[in-house]
Motif scaffolding. Structure first.
Motif, short mmCIF file in Angstrom:
data_model
loop_
_atom_site.label_atom_id
_atom_site.label_comp_id
_atom_site.label_asym_id
_atom_site.label_seq_id
_atom_site.Cartn_x
_atom_site.Cartn_y
_atom_site.Cartn_z
N LEU A 1 0.84 -1.20 0.00
CA LEU A 1 0.00 0.00 0.00
C LEU A 1 0.88 1.25 0.00
N PHE A 2 1.93 1.21 0.79
CA PHE A 2 2.82 2.36 0.87
C PHE A 2 3.57 2.57 -0.43
N ASN A 3 3.92 1.48 -1.05
CA ASN A 3 4.52 1.53 -2.38
C ASN A 3 3.62 2.30 -3.33
N ASN A 4 2.33 1.95 -3.31
CA ASN A 4 1.36 2.62 -4.17
C ASN A 4 1.19 4.08 -3.79
N LEU A 5 1.32 4.38 -2.50
CA LEU A 5 1.19 5.77 -2.05
C LEU A 5 2.32 6.62 -2.63
N ILE A 6 3.53 6.07 -2.59
CA ILE A 6 4.67 6.81 -3.14
C ILE A 6 4.52 6.98 -4.65
N GLY A 7 4.01 5.96 -5.30
CA GLY A 7 3.73 6.06 -6.73
C GLY A 7 2.70 7.16 -7.02
N LEU A 8 1.68 7.19 -6.17
CA LEU A 8 0.62 8.18 -6.34
C LEU A 8 1.15 9.60 -6.19
N LEU A 9 2.00 9.80 -5.19
CA LEU A 9 2.57 11.13 -4.94
C LEU A 9 3.16 11.69 -6.25
N LYS A 10 3.87 10.86 -6.97
CA LYS A 10 4.52 11.32 -8.21
C LYS A 10 3.52 11.43 -9.35
N ASP A 11 2.54 10.49 -9.37
CA ASP A 11 1.53 10.54 -10.44
C ASP A 11 0.64 11.77 -10.36
N THR A 12 0.56 12.40 -9.17
CA THR A 12 -0.31 13.58 -9.07
C THR A 12 0.19 14.70 -9.99
N SER A 13 1.45 14.60 -10.45
CA SER A 13 1.95 15.61 -11.40
C SER A 13 1.14 15.61 -12.70
N LEU A 14 0.46 14.47 -12.96
CA LEU A 14 -0.40 14.42 -14.15
C LEU A 14 -1.58 15.38 -14.05
N ALA A 15 -1.92 15.78 -12.83
CA ALA A 15 -3.04 16.71 -12.64
C ALA A 15 -2.75 18.05 -13.31
N SER A 16 -1.46 18.32 -13.57
CA SER A 16 -1.11 19.56 -14.28
C SER A 16 -1.80 19.62 -15.64
N SER A 17 -2.09 18.44 -16.20
CA SER A 17 -2.68 18.41 -17.53
C SER A 17 -4.18 18.72 -17.51
N ILE A 18 -4.79 18.75 -16.32
CA ILE A 18 -6.20 19.17 -16.26
C ILE A 18 -6.33 20.45 -15.43
N THR A 19 -5.35 21.31 -15.54
CA THR A 19 -5.37 22.69 -14.99
C THR A 19 -5.28 22.80 -13.47
N VAL A 20 -4.91 21.71 -12.79
CA VAL A 20 -4.67 21.86 -11.34
C VAL A 20 -3.30 22.52 -11.17
N ILE A 21 -3.28 23.63 -10.42
CA ILE A 21 -1.99 24.32 -10.23
C ILE A 21 -1.26 23.68 -9.06
N GLU A 22 -0.56 22.60 -9.33
CA GLU A 22 0.17 21.93 -8.26
C GLU A 22 1.67 22.14 -8.47
N LEU A 23 2.47 21.33 -7.79
CA LEU A 23 3.92 21.48 -7.80
C LEU A 23 4.50 21.56 -9.22
N PHE A 24 4.15 20.59 -10.03
CA PHE A 24 4.77 20.50 -11.35
C PHE A 24 4.28 21.62 -12.28
N THR A 25 2.98 21.95 -12.18
CA THR A 25 2.44 23.04 -13.00
C THR A 25 3.22 24.33 -12.73
N THR A 26 3.48 24.59 -11.45
CA THR A 26 4.19 25.80 -11.06
C THR A 26 5.61 25.80 -11.64
N ALA A 27 6.26 24.65 -11.56
CA ALA A 27 7.61 24.55 -12.13
C ALA A 27 7.59 24.82 -13.63
N GLN A 28 6.57 24.28 -14.30
CA GLN A 28 6.42 24.50 -15.75
C GLN A 28 6.28 25.99 -16.06
N GLN A 29 5.45 26.67 -15.28
CA GLN A 29 5.20 28.10 -15.52
C GLN A 29 6.48 28.90 -15.35
N ILE A 30 7.24 28.60 -14.29
CA ILE A 30 8.48 29.35 -14.06
C ILE A 30 9.52 29.02 -15.14
#
Lengths: 232, 242
Positions: free
Chosen positions: A151-180
């Motif tokens: 389960l924890f393995n999947n949690l760590i995977g999920l943490l990184k996969d949330t960067s995909l949310a940048s593609s549906i306009t969520v302003i998260e960590l990766f989106t911000t890096a892209q903008q800068i």
């Protein structure tokens, strides 16, 4: 390294870290919570051999494991509005990540439940417990420590996969890096910086995992150490 | 107390029990002996519905029933009056000794916690395990685990206790402590069915001995009859080897 680059990196660090803390982490935690509840339910209906519901669970897992996560995200955020269901970007992401990981966690829970020796259930039945009691009191408490590392393995995977949310306009960590990166023309430095912040987060999760696993071991007893201490 | 008639059970077309008639009276200790594969354990598992019989009739508690047609609810009701001791102990590894013994009282029977605690203390004292009450099963020896398992099975005061080769998974030096506990129970008049390879125990404690072979009861009688003057040729052979 030029002083300009150092300047960009230091000033952007917190600009990236803050949406990481405010968006990426809540997104991860909420999606994971959804996936745990969903995964446990999907596992339970399968091991309970509830005929029709079991088939639904297998079908669900087949769909969500068999299609790409980013496609699922797009269907929920861009596709559902045409069916009259419009969700904000953040809840869409929680839904997509939660439902996707739920399919994987269902298999983790199912395997952990099946790993419990049959004798444990038989003993529970013979002292008069019914099926739900047996699951709640005997099987699930023993399954959880087995499921935990996966389960924890999947949690760590999920943490990184949330960067995909940048593609549906969520302003998260990766989106911000892209903008800068787009503004400063320093993609290499900024994406490395984003990677570093993900690494910091996942390192913290790894520590958390170690700590919880030590607690679980202590609680279930039976370790060599505990035995020696008690008999001494 | 408990009676079974015409019990049949097969696994994948291999007949394991071929028409067993079996009865236990109140206060009796019945030892079931026979070679491995003779169907002793299956008999016990069918009596407790851990395996479903292919055909057979059972009279126990308030139930006189067709063993193939009993509902889940009725099975649970029957098990409330039965204790079962497994070869491999099967203590709940997520619970302490105390919790193991209390579980059937509190969770299954809704007994008040204080009352259950008292009862658990009493049975753990009886099997000599009260000083290990806060230990987890993984911290105990096999013999200790089996004594706790016996305490767990007697805590709800069942009418009958079924023992499935209770000492077969133990080192020889640990079987004694388990057999001693069982002897105590027998002396107190507990109704017991014991599937065993311990001929010494059967000879000394059993009020009746049942010899099984190939899924049938070949011979039964008092311990004296079976061990000193077996009538059946197969019984004689079995006892001379073991």
């Amino acid at each position: 390294m030029s002083s300009r680059l150092i300047e960009i990196l230091t000033s952007s660090f917190f600009k990236i870290l803050i949406p990481g803390i405010k968006i990426t982490i809540p997104l991860t935690v909420l999606s994971f919570a959804v996936s745990l509840v969903l995964g446990l339910l999907l596992a339970l209906v399968q091991v309970a051999e509830l005929r029709f519901i079991k088939d639904i669970a297998r079908f669900y897992i087949w769909i969500f494991r068999g299609t790409p996560l980013i496609v699922q995200l797009f269907i929920i955020f861009f596709g559902l509005p045409s069916l009259g269901i419009t969700l904000e970007a953040f809840p869409s992401a929680v839904m997509a990540f939660g439902m996707n990981l739920g399919a994987y966690n269902a298999e983790v829970f199912r395997a952990a439940i099946l790993a419990i020796p049959k004798g444990q259930m038989e003993a529970a039945y013979m002292i008069g417990l019914n099926y739900p009691m047996t699951m709640m009191r005997v099987v699930l408490p023993q399954s959880f420590p087995i499921a935990f590392p996966s389960l924890f393995n999947n949690l760590i995977g999920l943490l990184k996969d949330t960067s995909l949310a940048s593609s549906i306009t969520v302003i998260e960590l990766f989106t911000t890096a892209q903008q800068i990166a787009a503004r400063t023309y320093e993609p290499f430095a900024l994406y490395c910086e984003a990677a570093l912040i993900y690494l910091i987060f996942s390192t913290a999760l790894t520590w958390l995992q170690d700590w919880i696993e030590r607690k679980l071991k202590w609680k279930s007893g039976g370790s060599e150490d505990a035995g020696n201490q008690r008999t001494a | 107390m408990l009676e079974i008639k015409g019990l049949h059970k097969s696994f994948a077309n291999t007949g394991v029990l071929k028409g067993i008639d079996f009865r236990v009276d109140k206060g009796e200790v019945v030892a079931v002996i026979g070679q491995s594969g003779s169907g002793k354990t299956t008999l016990l598992r069918c009596m407790s519905f851990l395996e479903r019989a292919d055909s057979g009739y059972m009279i126990f508690d308030n139930c006189s029933c067709d063993m193939t047609a009993v509902s889940k609810k009725e099975i649970r009701e029957l098990r409330m009056h039965m204790g079962f001791v497994f070869q491999s102990f099967n203590l709940f590894s997520n619970m302490t000794v105390f919790q193991n013994v209390m579980e059937g009282l509190v969770t299954a029977r809704g007994m008040d916690k204080e009352k259950a605690r008292k009862k658990a203390t009493e049975v753990l004292e009886k099997v000599g395990m009260i000083n290990r009450a806060e230990f987890y099963p993984g911290e105990l020896s096999g013999g200790q685990q089996q004594r706790v398992a016996i305490a767990r099975s007697i805590a709800p005061d069942p009418e009958i206790i079924l023992f499935d080769e209770p000492t077969s998974a133990l080192d020889p030096e640990l079987t004694g402590e388990v057999l001693d506990v069982m002897k105590t129970l027998a002396k107190e008049g507990t109704t017991m069915v014991v599937v065993t390879h311990e001929m010494g125990f059967a000879k000394e404690v059993a009020s009746r001995v049942v010899f099984m072979e190939n899924g049938t009861v070949v011979e039964e009688g008092t311990a004296g009859e079976i061990f000193s003057a077996p009538k059946n040729e197969r019984t004689r052979q079995f006892l001379s080897i073991s």
